[in-house]
Design a protein around this motif. Structure first.
Motif, PDB file in Angstrom:
ATOM      1  N   GLY A  53      53.230  26.013 -43.744  1.00  0.00           N
ATOM      2  CA  GLY A  53      52.798  26.692 -44.959  1.00  0.00           C
ATOM      3  C   GLY A  53      51.428  27.321 -44.882  1.00  0.00           C
ATOM      4  N   LYS A  54      50.638  26.860 -43.918  1.00  0.00           N
ATOM      5  CA  LYS A  54      49.267  27.343 -43.749  1.00  0.00           C
ATOM      6  C   LYS A  54      48.507  27.286 -45.065  1.00  0.00           C
ATOM      7  N   ASP A  55      47.948  28.390 -45.506  1.00  0.00           N
ATOM      8  CA  ASP A  55      47.121  28.416 -46.716  1.00  0.00           C
ATOM      9  C   ASP A  55      47.918  28.274 -48.011  1.00  0.00           C
ATOM     10  N   HIS A  56      49.243  28.323 -47.922  1.00  0.00           N
ATOM     11  CA  HIS A  56      50.083  28.254 -49.118  1.00  0.00           C
ATOM     12  C   HIS A  56      50.604  26.851 -49.396  1.00  0.00           C
TER      13      HIS A  56
ATOM     14  N   ASN B 112      52.537  18.863 -53.401  1.00  0.00           N
ATOM     15  CA  ASN B 112      53.725  18.645 -52.577  1.00  0.00           C
ATOM     16  C   ASN B 112      53.445  17.683 -51.431  1.00  0.00           C
ATOM     17  N   VAL B 113      52.261  17.749 -50.872  1.00  0.00           N
ATOM     18  CA  VAL B 113      51.891  16.840 -49.782  1.00  0.00           C
ATOM     19  C   VAL B 113      51.855  15.405 -50.295  1.00  0.00           C
ATOM     20  N   ARG B 114      51.259  15.185 -51.452  1.00  0.00           N
ATOM     21  CA  ARG B 114      51.191  13.838 -52.043  1.00  0.00           C
ATOM     22  C   ARG B 114      52.591  13.276 -52.294  1.00  0.00           C
TER      23      ARG B 114
END
Length: 86
Positions: free
Chosen positions: A5-8, A13-15
């Motif tokens: 996803g890079k900067d997006h 969502n990670v949590r």
């Protein structure tokens, strides 16, 4: 996630992906109708340090899982603790 996803990549969502990845090994996790996840009779709302209890207000056996805190209290659990479940 950051690789693809890079900067997006959204931190929310990670949590939630981290939480799901850790608890799914030992439990059946489903989507809650009022919050992020439900495991048996327990409801979990995952968020950052400033996450409030508004979304789970009035829900029995509900917990807020917060990133960026070291110690839990009442029905608030630090996100890092779920990393010890694996």
């Amino acid at each position: 996630m950051f690789l693809l996803g890079k900067d997006h990549t959204e931190v929310e969502n990670v949590r939630e992906t981290f939480f799901m990845n850790q608890v799914r090994v030992g439990y059946d996790v489903i989507i809650s109708s009022v919050s992020d996840f439900q495991i048996d009779k327990y409801t979990f709302e995952v968020g950052g340090r400033s996450k409030k209890q508004k979304q789970i207000e009035g829900v029995e056996s509900a917990f807020v899982v917060k990133e960026d805190i070291e110690i839990g209290y009442q029905n608030i659990i630090p996100l890092w603790i779920f990393g010890l479940m694996y």
